[in-house]
Enzyme design. Structure first.
Site, mmCIF file in Angstrom:
data_model
loop_
_atom_site.group_PDB
_atom_site.id
_atom_site.type_symbol
_atom_site.label_atom_id
_atom_site.label_comp_id
_atom_site.label_asym_id
_atom_site.label_seq_id
_atom_site.Cartn_x
_atom_site.Cartn_y
_atom_site.Cartn_z
ATOM 1 N N GLU A 122 0.824 -1.199 0.000
ATOM 2 C CA GLU A 122 0.000 0.000 0.000
ATOM 3 C C GLU A 122 0.861 1.252 0.000
ATOM 4 O OE1 GLU A 122 -0.595 0.199 4.839
ATOM 5 O OE2 GLU A 122 -2.312 -0.009 3.522
ATOM 6 N N SER A 144 5.700 -3.487 12.852
ATOM 7 C CA SER A 144 4.730 -2.422 12.701
ATOM 8 C C SER A 144 5.317 -1.267 11.916
ATOM 9 C CB SER A 144 4.264 -1.916 14.077
ATOM 10 O OG SER A 144 3.448 -0.770 13.933
ATOM 11 N N LYS A 145 4.549 -0.781 10.943
ATOM 12 C CA LYS A 145 4.989 0.372 10.175
ATOM 13 C C LYS A 145 5.033 1.623 11.041
ATOM 14 C CE LYS A 145 1.854 -0.880 7.337
ATOM 15 N NZ LYS A 145 0.808 -0.892 6.298
ATOM 16 N N ARG A 146 4.329 1.594 12.167
ATOM 17 C CA ARG A 146 4.358 2.742 13.073
ATOM 18 C C ARG A 146 5.723 2.883 13.727
ATOM 19 N NH1 ARG A 146 -0.748 0.626 14.143
ATOM 20 N NH2 ARG A 146 0.045 -0.565 15.920
#
Length: 507
Positions: free
Chosen positions: A35, A275-277
Protein backbone atom coordinates in the site's frame (compact mmCIF):
# COMPACT_ATOMS: atom_id res chain seq x y z
CA UNK A 1 3.28 -27.01 -20.49
CA UNK A 2 3.70 -27.02 -16.74
CA UNK A 3 3.76 -23.56 -15.16
CA UNK A 4 4.95 -22.35 -11.80
CA UNK A 5 4.14 -19.33 -9.70
CA UNK A 6 5.36 -17.65 -6.57
CA UNK A 7 3.38 -14.94 -4.85
CA UNK A 8 4.83 -12.89 -2.09
CA UNK A 9 2.47 -11.09 0.23
CA UNK A 10 3.61 -8.84 3.03
CA UNK A 11 0.44 -8.37 5.03
CA UNK A 12 -2.97 -6.87 4.52
CA UNK A 13 -1.68 -4.58 1.85
CA UNK A 14 -3.04 -3.20 -1.35
CA UNK A 15 -2.01 -1.31 -4.46
CA UNK A 16 1.15 -3.02 -5.63
CA UNK A 17 0.44 -6.48 -6.90
CA UNK A 18 3.07 -8.60 -8.34
CA UNK A 19 6.48 -9.89 -8.94
CA UNK A 20 6.61 -12.80 -11.28
CA UNK A 21 9.16 -15.00 -12.86
CA UNK A 22 9.32 -17.31 -15.83
CA UNK A 23 11.44 -20.25 -16.70
CA UNK A 24 11.56 -22.70 -19.56
CA UNK A 25 9.57 -24.91 -19.61
CA UNK A 26 8.12 -23.67 -16.33
CA UNK A 27 6.82 -20.21 -15.50
CA UNK A 28 7.11 -18.60 -12.09
CA UNK A 29 5.00 -15.76 -10.79
CA UNK A 30 5.51 -13.73 -7.68
CA UNK A 31 3.03 -11.22 -6.32
CA UNK A 32 3.78 -8.47 -3.84
CA UNK A 33 1.01 -6.47 -2.18
CA UNK A 34 2.02 -2.99 -1.09
CA UNK A 35 0.00 0.00 0.00
CA UNK A 36 2.99 2.30 0.34
CA UNK A 37 6.70 1.48 0.25
CA UNK A 38 8.71 -1.69 0.60
CA UNK A 39 9.37 -2.78 4.19
CA UNK A 40 11.32 -5.62 5.77
CA UNK A 41 8.48 -8.15 5.60
CA UNK A 42 7.85 -7.38 1.94
CA UNK A 43 11.54 -7.55 1.11
CA UNK A 44 11.87 -10.94 2.79
CA UNK A 45 8.89 -12.40 0.94
CA UNK A 46 10.05 -10.91 -2.35
CA UNK A 47 13.52 -12.33 -1.74
CA UNK A 48 12.20 -15.85 -1.03
CA UNK A 49 10.31 -15.73 -4.30
CA UNK A 50 13.29 -14.32 -6.19
CA UNK A 51 15.51 -17.09 -4.83
CA UNK A 52 12.98 -19.75 -5.79
CA UNK A 53 12.61 -18.37 -9.31
CA UNK A 54 16.33 -17.99 -9.89
CA UNK A 55 17.15 -21.41 -8.47
CA UNK A 56 14.80 -22.93 -11.05
CA UNK A 57 15.82 -20.66 -13.93
CA UNK A 58 12.85 -18.33 -13.66
CA UNK A 59 12.24 -14.64 -14.24
CA UNK A 60 11.18 -12.17 -11.58
CA UNK A 61 8.11 -10.18 -12.60
CA UNK A 62 6.40 -7.24 -10.91
CA UNK A 63 2.64 -6.66 -11.21
CA UNK A 64 0.90 -3.52 -10.02
CA UNK A 65 -2.34 -3.91 -8.12
CA UNK A 66 -3.96 -0.53 -8.61
CA UNK A 67 -7.63 -1.49 -8.65
CA UNK A 68 -8.38 0.07 -5.26
CA UNK A 69 -8.23 3.65 -6.47
CA UNK A 70 -8.84 5.10 -3.00
CA UNK A 71 -5.64 3.57 -1.57
CA UNK A 72 -3.14 4.38 -4.28
CA UNK A 73 -0.01 6.04 -2.96
CA UNK A 74 1.72 8.28 -5.52
CA UNK A 75 5.22 7.03 -6.23
CA UNK A 76 4.80 3.78 -4.29
CA UNK A 77 5.12 1.49 -7.32
CA UNK A 78 8.29 3.16 -8.58
CA UNK A 79 9.60 3.29 -5.02
CA UNK A 80 9.15 -0.45 -4.52
CA UNK A 81 10.80 -1.28 -7.82
CA UNK A 82 13.66 1.07 -6.94
CA UNK A 83 14.15 -0.74 -3.63
CA UNK A 84 14.11 -4.16 -5.30
CA UNK A 85 16.79 -2.96 -7.69
CA UNK A 86 18.80 -1.55 -4.77
CA UNK A 87 18.55 -4.91 -3.02
CA UNK A 88 19.94 -6.68 -6.06
CA UNK A 89 16.72 -8.56 -6.83
CA UNK A 90 15.28 -6.50 -9.71
CA UNK A 91 12.27 -7.78 -11.63
CA UNK A 92 12.83 -9.07 -15.14
CA UNK A 93 9.35 -7.95 -16.17
CA UNK A 94 7.39 -5.07 -14.64
CA UNK A 95 5.33 -1.99 -15.49
CA UNK A 96 8.64 -0.16 -15.96
CA UNK A 97 10.41 -2.86 -17.97
CA UNK A 98 7.51 -4.44 -19.85
CA UNK A 99 7.35 -8.11 -20.81
CA UNK A 100 5.44 -10.85 -22.64
CA UNK A 101 2.53 -11.04 -20.19
CA UNK A 102 1.71 -7.35 -19.93
CA UNK A 103 0.16 -5.05 -19.25
CA UNK A 104 1.47 -5.29 -15.68
CA UNK A 105 -0.95 -2.73 -14.23
CA UNK A 106 -4.26 -4.32 -13.23
CA UNK A 107 -6.13 -1.13 -14.09
CA UNK A 108 -5.23 -1.89 -17.73
CA UNK A 109 -6.53 -5.46 -17.56
CA UNK A 110 -10.18 -4.70 -16.76
CA UNK A 111 -11.55 -6.49 -19.82
CA UNK A 112 -10.07 -9.78 -18.56
CA UNK A 113 -11.80 -9.39 -15.19
CA UNK A 114 -15.13 -8.43 -16.74
CA UNK A 115 -14.95 -11.47 -18.99
CA UNK A 116 -14.43 -13.74 -15.98
CA UNK A 117 -17.26 -12.05 -14.05
CA UNK A 118 -19.63 -12.54 -16.95
CA UNK A 119 -18.77 -16.24 -17.07
CA UNK A 120 -19.45 -16.57 -13.32
CA UNK A 121 -22.77 -14.75 -13.64
CA UNK A 122 -23.89 -16.98 -16.48
CA UNK A 123 -22.98 -20.14 -14.59
CA UNK A 124 -24.78 -18.96 -11.44
CA UNK A 125 -21.57 -18.85 -9.43
CA UNK A 126 -21.87 -15.09 -9.00
CA UNK A 127 -24.73 -12.63 -8.65
CA UNK A 128 -25.43 -8.94 -8.63
CA UNK A 129 -25.89 -7.39 -5.19
CA UNK A 130 -27.93 -4.20 -4.90
CA UNK A 131 -27.62 -3.73 -1.13
CA UNK A 132 -26.92 -0.14 -0.21
CA UNK A 133 -23.96 0.95 1.92
CA UNK A 134 -26.47 1.97 4.59
CA UNK A 135 -27.92 -1.55 4.78
CA UNK A 136 -24.47 -3.11 4.94
CA UNK A 137 -23.52 -0.74 7.75
CA UNK A 138 -26.64 -1.72 9.71
CA UNK A 139 -25.73 -5.41 9.30
CA UNK A 140 -22.28 -4.67 10.62
CA UNK A 141 -23.51 -2.69 13.62
CA UNK A 142 -26.04 -5.35 14.56
CA UNK A 143 -23.39 -8.08 14.44
CA UNK A 144 -21.07 -6.05 16.63
CA UNK A 145 -23.91 -5.38 19.07
CA UNK A 146 -24.36 -9.14 19.37
CA UNK A 147 -20.58 -9.58 19.66
CA UNK A 148 -20.49 -11.50 16.40
CA UNK A 149 -18.14 -11.20 13.45
CA UNK A 150 -19.78 -8.97 10.82
CA UNK A 151 -20.68 -10.79 7.61
CA UNK A 152 -22.95 -10.17 4.67
CA UNK A 153 -26.23 -12.11 4.92
CA UNK A 154 -26.25 -13.11 1.20
CA UNK A 155 -29.66 -11.51 0.74
CA UNK A 156 -29.26 -10.70 -2.97
CA UNK A 157 -28.20 -14.27 -3.70
CA UNK A 158 -31.89 -15.16 -3.63
CA UNK A 159 -33.15 -12.51 -6.05
CA UNK A 160 -35.03 -13.93 -9.00
CA UNK A 161 -34.00 -13.14 -12.56
CA UNK A 162 -37.05 -10.90 -12.90
CA UNK A 163 -36.13 -8.97 -9.75
CA UNK A 164 -32.59 -8.48 -10.98
CA UNK A 165 -33.80 -7.20 -14.34
CA UNK A 166 -36.22 -4.82 -12.64
CA UNK A 167 -33.44 -3.31 -10.52
CA UNK A 168 -31.16 -3.04 -13.54
CA UNK A 169 -33.92 -1.24 -15.41
CA UNK A 170 -34.02 1.27 -12.53
CA UNK A 171 -30.26 1.84 -12.94
CA UNK A 172 -29.66 0.88 -9.31
CA UNK A 173 -25.98 0.60 -8.44
CA UNK A 174 -24.68 -2.88 -7.72
CA UNK A 175 -21.60 -4.98 -7.05
CA UNK A 176 -21.00 -8.57 -8.09
CA UNK A 177 -20.52 -11.19 -5.37
CA UNK A 178 -19.14 -14.71 -5.63
CA UNK A 179 -21.45 -17.39 -4.23
CA UNK A 180 -19.49 -19.42 -1.69
CA UNK A 181 -20.36 -23.14 -1.68
CA UNK A 182 -21.01 -24.57 1.77
CA UNK A 183 -18.83 -27.18 3.42
CA UNK A 184 -15.13 -27.46 4.22
CA UNK A 185 -12.70 -27.43 1.33
CA UNK A 186 -9.22 -28.92 1.72
CA UNK A 187 -5.98 -28.29 -0.09
CA UNK A 188 -2.35 -29.21 0.49
CA UNK A 189 -0.05 -26.30 1.19
CA UNK A 190 3.63 -26.91 0.39
CA UNK A 191 4.68 -25.52 3.78
CA UNK A 192 1.71 -25.99 6.13
CA UNK A 193 0.52 -29.32 4.73
CA UNK A 194 -3.15 -30.27 4.47
CA UNK A 195 -5.50 -27.49 5.55
CA UNK A 196 -9.22 -26.95 5.22
CA UNK A 197 -11.57 -24.07 5.79
CA UNK A 198 -15.36 -23.85 5.65
CA UNK A 199 -15.29 -20.28 4.45
CA UNK A 200 -19.07 -20.06 3.88
CA UNK A 201 -19.71 -20.74 7.57
CA UNK A 202 -17.79 -17.68 8.73
CA UNK A 203 -17.98 -15.25 5.82
CA UNK A 204 -20.65 -13.83 3.59
CA UNK A 205 -20.35 -14.02 -0.16
CA UNK A 206 -17.36 -11.80 -1.10
CA UNK A 207 -17.48 -8.94 -3.58
CA UNK A 208 -15.45 -9.72 -6.69
CA UNK A 209 -16.43 -6.70 -8.81
CA UNK A 210 -16.99 -3.32 -7.21
CA UNK A 211 -19.49 -0.69 -8.22
CA UNK A 212 -16.82 1.30 -10.03
CA UNK A 213 -16.12 -1.62 -12.37
CA UNK A 214 -12.82 -2.54 -10.75
CA UNK A 215 -12.24 -6.06 -9.41
CA UNK A 216 -11.32 -6.89 -5.84
CA UNK A 217 -8.01 -8.57 -5.13
CA UNK A 218 -9.48 -12.08 -4.94
CA UNK A 219 -10.79 -12.03 -8.50
CA UNK A 220 -7.93 -10.07 -10.06
CA UNK A 221 -5.38 -12.35 -8.43
CA UNK A 222 -7.00 -15.52 -9.79
CA UNK A 223 -7.55 -14.14 -13.29
CA UNK A 224 -4.04 -12.75 -13.60
CA UNK A 225 -2.45 -15.91 -12.27
CA UNK A 226 -4.29 -17.99 -14.83
CA UNK A 227 -3.71 -15.61 -17.74
CA UNK A 228 -0.03 -15.39 -16.85
CA UNK A 229 0.25 -19.20 -16.81
CA UNK A 230 1.31 -19.71 -13.22
CA UNK A 231 1.49 -23.01 -11.35
CA UNK A 232 3.04 -22.32 -7.90
CA UNK A 233 2.16 -19.55 -5.46
CA UNK A 234 4.43 -18.48 -2.59
CA UNK A 235 3.04 -15.79 -0.30
CA UNK A 236 2.78 -14.76 3.32
CA UNK A 237 1.06 -16.93 5.91
CA UNK A 238 -1.59 -14.24 6.42
CA UNK A 239 -3.07 -15.19 3.02
CA UNK A 240 -3.53 -18.84 3.97
CA UNK A 241 -7.16 -18.34 5.00
CA UNK A 242 -7.98 -16.64 1.67
CA UNK A 243 -6.67 -19.51 -0.41
CA UNK A 244 -9.91 -21.46 -0.13
CA UNK A 245 -11.80 -18.60 -1.80
CA UNK A 246 -9.25 -18.51 -4.58
CA UNK A 247 -9.51 -22.25 -5.15
CA UNK A 248 -13.29 -22.01 -5.25
CA UNK A 249 -13.03 -19.29 -7.88
CA UNK A 250 -10.72 -21.49 -9.92
CA UNK A 251 -13.23 -24.33 -9.70
CA UNK A 252 -16.13 -22.10 -10.69
CA UNK A 253 -14.22 -20.79 -13.72
CA UNK A 254 -13.19 -24.29 -14.74
CA UNK A 255 -9.48 -23.46 -14.45
CA UNK A 256 -6.72 -25.58 -12.98
CA UNK A 257 -5.36 -23.89 -9.83
CA UNK A 258 -1.69 -23.53 -8.94
CA UNK A 259 -0.01 -25.21 -5.99
CA UNK A 260 0.34 -23.01 -2.91
CA UNK A 261 3.11 -22.44 -0.37
CA UNK A 262 2.57 -19.98 2.47
CA UNK A 263 5.64 -18.52 4.13
CA UNK A 264 5.88 -17.97 7.91
CA UNK A 265 5.70 -14.40 9.10
CA UNK A 266 8.61 -12.13 9.95
CA UNK A 267 8.22 -10.84 13.51
CA UNK A 268 10.17 -8.77 16.01
CA UNK A 269 12.58 -10.69 18.23
CA UNK A 270 9.98 -10.64 21.06
CA UNK A 271 7.39 -12.26 18.79
CA UNK A 272 5.39 -9.08 18.21
CA UNK A 273 4.26 -8.02 14.77
CA UNK A 274 6.46 -5.76 12.68
CA UNK A 275 4.73 -2.42 12.70
CA UNK A 276 4.99 0.37 10.17
CA UNK A 277 4.36 2.74 13.07
CA UNK A 278 7.86 1.90 14.27
CA UNK A 279 9.13 3.89 11.30
CA UNK A 280 12.32 1.93 10.82
CA UNK A 281 10.95 -1.11 9.00
CA UNK A 282 10.87 0.55 5.58
CA UNK A 283 13.80 -0.32 3.35
CA UNK A 284 14.31 3.33 2.42
CA UNK A 285 15.25 3.97 6.05
CA UNK A 286 18.12 1.49 5.85
CA UNK A 287 19.23 2.82 2.46
CA UNK A 288 19.44 6.34 3.88
CA UNK A 289 21.39 5.07 6.88
CA UNK A 290 23.95 3.57 4.48
CA UNK A 291 23.41 -0.16 4.98
CA UNK A 292 24.51 -2.45 2.18
CA UNK A 293 21.84 -4.57 0.47
CA UNK A 294 23.86 -7.71 1.22
CA UNK A 295 23.56 -7.07 4.95
CA UNK A 296 19.79 -6.61 4.74
CA UNK A 297 19.26 -9.77 2.68
CA UNK A 298 21.52 -11.73 5.03
CA UNK A 299 19.82 -10.73 8.27
CA UNK A 300 16.25 -11.31 7.07
CA UNK A 301 17.15 -14.83 5.89
CA UNK A 302 19.42 -15.64 8.82
CA UNK A 303 16.53 -15.50 11.29
CA UNK A 304 14.28 -17.95 9.44
CA UNK A 305 14.21 -21.38 7.84
CA UNK A 306 14.80 -22.55 4.30
CA UNK A 307 18.61 -22.33 4.30
CA UNK A 308 21.65 -24.29 5.42
CA UNK A 309 22.50 -23.08 8.92
CA UNK A 310 22.42 -19.51 10.17
CA UNK A 311 25.94 -18.31 9.45
CA UNK A 312 26.59 -14.60 8.94
CA UNK A 313 28.00 -13.38 5.64
CA UNK A 314 26.01 -15.15 2.95
CA UNK A 315 25.85 -13.42 -0.41
CA UNK A 316 22.97 -13.52 -2.86
CA UNK A 317 24.51 -16.33 -4.99
CA UNK A 318 25.01 -18.35 -1.80
CA UNK A 319 21.41 -17.73 -0.76
CA UNK A 320 20.20 -18.93 -4.15
CA UNK A 321 22.33 -22.07 -3.88
CA UNK A 322 21.24 -22.89 -0.32
CA UNK A 323 17.53 -22.02 -0.64
CA UNK A 324 15.26 -25.03 -0.23
CA UNK A 325 11.48 -24.60 -0.09
CA UNK A 326 11.06 -28.06 1.42
CA UNK A 327 13.04 -26.99 4.49
CA UNK A 328 10.88 -23.94 5.22
CA UNK A 329 9.15 -24.50 8.55
CA UNK A 330 5.84 -23.16 9.84
CA UNK A 331 7.56 -21.25 12.65
CA UNK A 332 7.64 -17.48 12.41
CA UNK A 333 11.02 -15.87 11.84
CA UNK A 334 12.17 -13.62 14.70
CA UNK A 335 14.16 -10.65 13.47
CA UNK A 336 16.71 -9.12 15.86
CA UNK A 337 17.72 -5.77 14.37
CA UNK A 338 20.15 -5.26 17.25
CA UNK A 339 22.40 -7.67 15.33
CA UNK A 340 22.28 -5.62 12.14
CA UNK A 341 25.52 -3.68 12.90
CA UNK A 342 27.46 -6.95 13.03
CA UNK A 343 25.92 -8.13 9.74
CA UNK A 344 26.78 -4.76 8.25
CA UNK A 345 30.38 -4.91 9.49
CA UNK A 346 30.89 -8.38 7.97
CA UNK A 347 29.45 -7.44 4.60
CA UNK A 348 31.21 -4.07 4.41
CA UNK A 349 34.50 -5.90 5.06
CA UNK A 350 33.63 -8.27 2.25
CA UNK A 351 32.97 -5.38 -0.12
CA UNK A 352 36.28 -3.78 0.83
CA UNK A 353 38.10 -7.03 0.02
CA UNK A 354 36.70 -7.23 -3.50
CA UNK A 355 38.25 -4.85 -6.04
CA UNK A 356 35.03 -4.19 -7.99
CA UNK A 357 32.89 -3.70 -4.91
CA UNK A 358 35.58 -1.59 -3.25
CA UNK A 359 35.56 0.67 -6.31
CA UNK A 360 31.83 1.17 -5.80
CA UNK A 361 32.43 2.13 -2.17
CA UNK A 362 35.14 4.59 -3.19
CA UNK A 363 32.87 6.25 -5.74
CA UNK A 364 30.04 6.46 -3.23
CA UNK A 365 32.29 7.97 -0.56
CA UNK A 366 33.68 10.50 -3.04
CA UNK A 367 30.12 11.65 -3.72
CA UNK A 368 29.31 11.93 -0.01
CA UNK A 369 32.52 13.87 0.64
CA UNK A 370 31.77 16.32 -2.15
CA UNK A 371 28.33 16.89 -0.66
CA UNK A 372 29.76 17.52 2.81
CA UNK A 373 32.97 19.40 2.06
CA UNK A 374 31.85 21.17 -1.14
CA UNK A 375 35.07 22.22 -2.90
CA UNK A 376 37.26 19.50 -1.42
CA UNK A 377 38.45 16.64 -3.62
CA UNK A 378 39.91 13.33 -2.48
CA UNK A 379 41.54 10.95 -4.93
CA UNK A 380 40.58 7.32 -5.32
CA UNK A 381 43.86 5.89 -4.03
CA UNK A 382 43.62 7.86 -0.81
CA UNK A 383 40.05 6.72 -0.07
CA UNK A 384 40.85 3.15 -1.05
CA UNK A 385 43.82 3.09 1.35
CA UNK A 386 41.60 4.30 4.19
CA UNK A 387 38.97 1.63 3.48
CA UNK A 388 41.54 -1.16 3.45
CA UNK A 389 43.08 0.01 6.74
CA UNK A 390 39.68 0.36 8.42
CA UNK A 391 38.34 -2.99 7.16
CA UNK A 392 36.74 -4.86 10.03
CA UNK A 393 36.23 -1.70 12.08
CA UNK A 394 33.60 0.13 10.01
CA UNK A 395 29.92 -0.74 10.38
CA UNK A 396 28.72 1.67 7.71
CA UNK A 397 30.53 3.52 4.95
CA UNK A 398 29.00 6.71 6.36
CA UNK A 399 30.93 6.14 9.59
CA UNK A 400 33.81 7.82 7.77
CA UNK A 401 31.78 11.05 7.69
CA UNK A 402 31.43 11.15 11.46
CA UNK A 403 33.42 13.62 13.62
CA UNK A 404 35.72 10.77 14.71
CA UNK A 405 37.08 10.58 11.16
CA UNK A 406 37.02 14.27 10.21
CA UNK A 407 40.83 14.37 10.50
CA UNK A 408 40.99 12.31 7.32
CA UNK A 409 39.39 15.12 5.34
CA UNK A 410 40.28 18.29 7.25
CA UNK A 411 43.49 19.22 9.07
CA UNK A 412 42.80 19.57 12.79
CA UNK A 413 43.43 22.71 14.82
CA UNK A 414 45.67 21.88 17.80
CA UNK A 415 46.50 24.18 20.72
CA UNK A 416 50.22 24.34 21.56
CA UNK A 417 49.52 24.50 25.29
CA UNK A 418 47.70 21.16 25.07
CA UNK A 419 50.74 19.57 23.46
CA UNK A 420 53.29 20.95 25.93
CA UNK A 421 51.02 20.00 28.79
CA UNK A 422 51.35 16.38 27.67
CA UNK A 423 55.15 16.43 27.27
CA UNK A 424 58.06 18.80 27.67
CA UNK A 425 59.76 16.85 24.90
CA UNK A 426 57.19 17.71 22.25
CA UNK A 427 59.77 19.15 19.87
CA UNK A 428 62.09 16.16 20.28
CA UNK A 429 59.19 13.79 19.65
CA UNK A 430 58.27 15.71 16.52
CA UNK A 431 61.79 15.63 15.10
CA UNK A 432 62.18 11.95 15.85
CA UNK A 433 58.86 11.03 14.23
CA UNK A 434 59.65 13.08 11.12
CA UNK A 435 62.92 11.13 10.74
CA UNK A 436 61.03 7.83 11.07
CA UNK A 437 58.48 8.92 8.49
CA UNK A 438 61.16 10.05 6.03
CA UNK A 439 62.79 6.64 6.37
CA UNK A 440 59.41 4.95 5.84
CA UNK A 441 58.54 7.09 2.83
CA UNK A 442 59.01 4.43 0.15
CA UNK A 443 58.21 1.10 1.78
CA UNK A 444 56.46 0.45 5.05
CA UNK A 445 53.59 -1.48 6.61
CA UNK A 446 51.39 -1.02 9.64
CA UNK A 447 53.41 -3.53 11.64
CA UNK A 448 56.80 -2.12 10.60
CA UNK A 449 55.83 1.48 11.30
CA UNK A 450 54.38 0.52 14.68
CA UNK A 451 57.65 -1.20 15.62
CA UNK A 452 59.75 1.76 14.49
CA UNK A 453 57.69 4.24 16.49
CA UNK A 454 57.79 2.09 19.59
CA UNK A 455 61.50 1.31 19.49
CA UNK A 456 62.50 4.97 19.10
CA UNK A 457 59.93 6.66 21.33
CA UNK A 458 60.52 4.27 24.20
CA UNK A 459 64.04 5.69 24.46
CA UNK A 460 62.79 9.12 25.53
CA UNK A 461 63.74 9.90 29.10
CA UNK A 462 61.01 12.27 30.26
CA UNK A 463 58.01 11.01 28.29
CA UNK A 464 56.31 7.64 28.52
CA UNK A 465 55.61 5.82 25.26
CA UNK A 466 51.86 5.94 25.92
CA UNK A 467 52.06 9.70 26.42
CA UNK A 468 53.96 10.08 23.16
CA UNK A 469 51.15 8.21 21.41
CA UNK A 470 48.55 10.53 22.96
CA UNK A 471 50.54 13.51 21.76
CA UNK A 472 50.90 12.22 18.22
CA UNK A 473 47.26 11.18 18.00
CA UNK A 474 46.27 14.71 19.00
CA UNK A 475 48.64 16.22 16.46
CA UNK A 476 47.43 13.99 13.63
CA UNK A 477 43.70 13.97 14.34
CA UNK A 478 42.77 16.46 17.05
CA UNK A 479 41.00 13.68 18.95
CA UNK A 480 42.05 11.63 21.97
CA UNK A 481 40.74 8.25 20.78
CA UNK A 482 40.74 6.45 17.49
CA UNK A 483 42.85 4.14 15.34
CA UNK A 484 46.47 3.52 16.25
CA UNK A 485 48.93 6.30 15.50
CA UNK A 486 50.64 4.13 12.91
CA UNK A 487 47.35 3.51 11.12
CA UNK A 488 46.54 7.22 11.20
CA UNK A 489 49.90 7.94 9.58
CA UNK A 490 49.42 5.31 6.87
CA UNK A 491 45.88 6.51 6.23
CA UNK A 492 46.93 10.13 5.87
CA UNK A 493 50.04 9.19 3.96
CA UNK A 494 53.66 9.92 4.86
CA UNK A 495 53.73 13.39 3.31
CA UNK A 496 50.56 14.62 5.04
CA UNK A 497 51.67 13.09 8.35
CA UNK A 498 55.02 14.90 8.13
CA UNK A 499 53.26 18.19 7.40
CA UNK A 500 51.00 17.83 10.44
CA UNK A 501 53.79 16.79 12.79
CA UNK A 502 56.14 19.57 11.63
CA UNK A 503 53.44 22.22 11.84
CA UNK A 504 52.44 21.25 15.38
CA UNK A 505 55.72 20.13 16.95
CA UNK A 506 58.66 21.39 14.95
CA UNK A 507 57.75 24.99 14.18
Amino acid sequence: MKKMKEICGAGNLQSLNGITGSMNPQRHFVELHMESFLHLGGLRTALYNYLFAKKHGGNFILRLEDTDRSRLVPGAADGIEDMLEWAGIPPDESPRRGGLFGPYEQSQRLSLYHEAVQALLESGSAYRCFCTPQRLELIKKEALRRRQTPRYDNRCRHLTSAQVQEKLAQNLPFVVRFQLPSGAHSFQDLVFGWTHHDVASVEGDPVILKGDGFPTYHLANVVDDYKMAVSHVLRGEEWLISTTKHLLLYRALGWRPPAYAHLPLLLNKDGSKLSKRQGDIFIQHFVQRGYLPDAMLDIITNCGSGFTGNQIGRTLPELIEQYNLQSVSTHSALLDLDKLPEFSRVHLSRWIEGADMRAQLVARLQTLLREKYKDATFDREYIERILVLRKGHLILLTDLLSPDYSYLWVRPSVQQEDLHRLSSEASEIGSLVVQILHKSRHDTSLELLSRELKSHLQQLKATKYSTSMQLLRLVLSGIKKGPSVAEMMLSLGVEESIIRVQKALCS
